[in-house]
Write an enzyme that holds these catalytic residues in place. Sequence first.
Site, PDB file in Angstrom:
ATOM      1  N   ASP A   1      31.798  39.304  -5.846  1.00  0.00           N
ATOM      2  CA  ASP A   1      30.597  39.573  -5.054  1.00  0.00           C
ATOM      3  C   ASP A   1      29.461  39.906  -6.025  1.00  0.00           C
ATOM      4  O   ASP A   1      29.518  40.925  -6.726  1.00  0.00           O
ATOM      5  CB  ASP A   1      30.898  40.768  -4.127  1.00  0.00           C
ATOM      6  CG  ASP A   1      29.687  41.173  -3.323  1.00  0.00           C
ATOM      7  OD1 ASP A   1      29.842  41.968  -2.380  1.00  0.00           O
ATOM      8  OD2 ASP A   1      28.573  40.709  -3.646  1.00  0.00           O
ATOM      9  N   ILE A   2      28.486  39.060  -6.083  1.00  0.00           N
ATOM     10  CA  ILE A   2      27.401  39.183  -7.087  1.00  0.00           C
ATOM     11  C   ILE A   2      26.656  40.510  -6.935  1.00  0.00           C
ATOM     12  O   ILE A   2      26.093  41.028  -7.908  1.00  0.00           O
ATOM     13  CB  ILE A   2      26.448  37.974  -6.975  1.00  0.00           C
ATOM     14  CG1 ILE A   2      25.670  37.753  -8.271  1.00  0.00           C
ATOM     15  CG2 ILE A   2      25.497  38.114  -5.778  1.00  0.00           C
ATOM     16  CD1 ILE A   2      24.984  36.400  -8.358  1.00  0.00           C
TER      17      ILE A   2
ATOM     18  N   ASN B   1      15.306  31.830   0.502  1.00  0.00           N
ATOM     19  CA  ASN B   1      14.597  30.736   1.188  1.00  0.00           C
ATOM     20  C   ASN B   1      13.116  30.890   0.868  1.00  0.00           C
ATOM     21  O   ASN B   1      12.699  31.873   0.262  1.00  0.00           O
ATOM     22  CB  ASN B   1      14.857  30.763   2.699  1.00  0.00           C
ATOM     23  CG  ASN B   1      14.449  32.090   3.320  1.00  0.00           C
ATOM     24  OD1 ASN B   1      13.333  32.571   3.095  1.00  0.00           O
ATOM     25  ND2 ASN B   1      15.373  32.708   4.043  1.00  0.00           N
TER      26      ASN B   1
ATOM     27  N   VAL C   1      24.378  34.786   0.487  1.00  0.00           N
ATOM     28  CA  VAL C   1      24.207  35.728  -0.628  1.00  0.00           C
ATOM     29  C   VAL C   1      22.857  36.463  -0.496  1.00  0.00           C
ATOM     30  O   VAL C   1      22.735  37.635  -0.884  1.00  0.00           O
ATOM     31  CB  VAL C   1      24.325  34.991  -1.988  1.00  0.00           C
ATOM     32  CG1 VAL C   1      23.155  34.059  -2.244  1.00  0.00           C
ATOM     33  CG2 VAL C   1      24.509  35.964  -3.136  1.00  0.00           C
ATOM     34  N   ASP C   2      21.881  35.795   0.099  1.00  0.00           N
ATOM     35  CA  ASP C   2      20.552  36.411   0.320  1.00  0.00           C
ATOM     36  C   ASP C   2      20.719  37.667   1.180  1.00  0.00           C
ATOM     37  O   ASP C   2      20.230  38.764   0.843  1.00  0.00           O
ATOM     38  CB  ASP C   2      19.678  35.378   1.042  1.00  0.00           C
ATOM     39  CG  ASP C   2      18.195  35.724   1.012  1.00  0.00           C
ATOM     40  OD1 ASP C   2      17.414  35.004   1.647  1.00  0.00           O
ATOM     41  OD2 ASP C   2      17.840  36.705   0.343  1.00  0.00           O
TER      42      ASP C   2
ATOM     43  N   THR D   1      24.935  25.732  -2.256  1.00  0.00           N
ATOM     44  CA  THR D   1      26.241  25.168  -1.831  1.00  0.00           C
ATOM     45  C   THR D   1      26.765  25.824  -0.558  1.00  0.00           C
ATOM     46  O   THR D   1      27.877  25.524  -0.119  1.00  0.00           O
ATOM     47  CB  THR D   1      27.311  25.337  -2.929  1.00  0.00           C
ATOM     48  OG1 THR D   1      27.569  26.743  -3.100  1.00  0.00           O
ATOM     49  CG2 THR D   1      26.873  24.720  -4.242  1.00  0.00           C
ATOM     50  N   GLY D   2      25.997  26.713   0.022  1.00  0.00           N
ATOM     51  CA  GLY D   2      26.437  27.351   1.276  1.00  0.00           C
ATOM     52  C   GLY D   2      25.668  26.753   2.443  1.00  0.00           C
ATOM     53  O   GLY D   2      25.823  25.573   2.773  1.00  0.00           O
TER      54      GLY D   2
ATOM     55  N   TYR E   1      22.799  25.651   2.632  1.00  0.00           N
ATOM     56  CA  TYR E   1      21.972  24.462   2.322  1.00  0.00           C
ATOM     57  C   TYR E   1      22.796  23.199   2.086  1.00  0.00           C
ATOM     58  O   TYR E   1      22.249  22.134   1.827  1.00  0.00           O
ATOM     59  CB  TYR E   1      21.055  24.755   1.139  1.00  0.00           C
ATOM     60  CG  TYR E   1      19.814  25.569   1.517  1.00  0.00           C
ATOM     61  CD1 TYR E   1      19.622  26.027   2.827  1.00  0.00           C
ATOM     62  CD2 TYR E   1      18.859  25.891   0.572  1.00  0.00           C
ATOM     63  CE1 TYR E   1      18.519  26.776   3.166  1.00  0.00           C
ATOM     64  CE2 TYR E   1      17.733  26.644   0.899  1.00  0.00           C
ATOM     65  CZ  TYR E   1      17.570  27.086   2.217  1.00  0.00           C
ATOM     66  OH  TYR E   1      16.466  27.828   2.559  1.00  0.00           O
TER      67      TYR E   1
END
Length: 335
Positions: free
Chosen positions: A10-11, A24, A33-34, A118-119, A121
């Site tokens: 988890d970043i 975005n 992740v945002d 890659t999620g 989008y």
Amino acid sequence: MAKIEIIKGDITRLHIDAIVNAANNSLTGGGGVDGAIHIAAGPELLRSCKLLEGCETGDAKITKGFNLPAKFVIHTVGPVWQEGKTNENQLLASCYKESLMLAVRNNIRTLAFPNISTGIYGYPKPQAATIAFETIQAFLINHQQIDRVICCCFDEENLKIYRELYDKGIVAVRVFSPLAIETTSKLAEKIWHEHYVPMIGIEQVSYMVNSFQSVKAIGNQINNENYQYYIIYHQSEPAGYIAIKPMGEELFLSKFYIIQEKRGTGLGKKGYDFISKKAKEFGCKSITLTVNKNNINSIKAYRKFGFEIENPVITDIGSGFIMDDYKMRSRLDTD
Ligand code: APR
């Protein structure tokens, strides 16, 4: 030069200088992740993002990390996958490059990327991973200010793709900067002494390295003789190099070497696939090279790549040294 590290995690939990957010255009938070970054950073982050007045796709902006363990958040906006019809690969590469440039400008030495686009989008993961690797690797070859770049995978699929790319893939990075030319020249010195001394003796090897593979000579070939040099990276280490020169319908393969310790691991084939791709990009119909007649192993390897011997070539390279070669050619299959 910094190495690329791959982790699963988890970043938002990483204790490093900066984490990159796959945001975005509005920079007002979202899912994925945002969302996770905004929750972990707290409401200050949104207030700070609102002052940035949005972010273009492919661009990057920076804020503090607030309640995150990371000191900074670099917000970048990846492209929405549209079947490759709207320049998505360039835009995705730009996300990585602009984020790294912003890190350097802010004296950030350690940063982590999520698998951008890659999620939600929908960017195909293998292509996105290759773009991430190539862009990060190319940047690190020319920028010593970064100490550590982590590719933080959240899902197993991305982790597997990144691990595979790291273990088996190569990244061929175009040589432009003085630092990259110096790296290439050092590689040449090492490889030529390993490879050619038993064949042509130390005097001729030293003469050839100093005459044709010095920093000055390589720089001149790149800047004035239309040569393209690429350093081949494997596991973030220089593993060889390539020099090519497009000459109308044929691509001259001037240099193609893999270091001794990385031979026999399939890198040669990957390197040749890269050369063939470049030849097709130039619209060439064949690839030619010259190889020392006594270089039996290379002749055998090139034959496996589809090369055939065309004719002997004797070249006087000065100072009484002669190159006694074969010219070989491989015709490209026209798709
Ligand atoms: N740590 C690391 N990676 C994560 C985390 C996390 N906590 N949460 C999700 N990811 C991964 C996803 O598994 C995916 O591999 O981040 C990658 C990017 O996926 P998204 O977050 O969906 O981002 P993206 O595909 O770029 O879409 C961006 O989604 O969240 C919204 O506001 C964002 O509209 C924007 C869009």
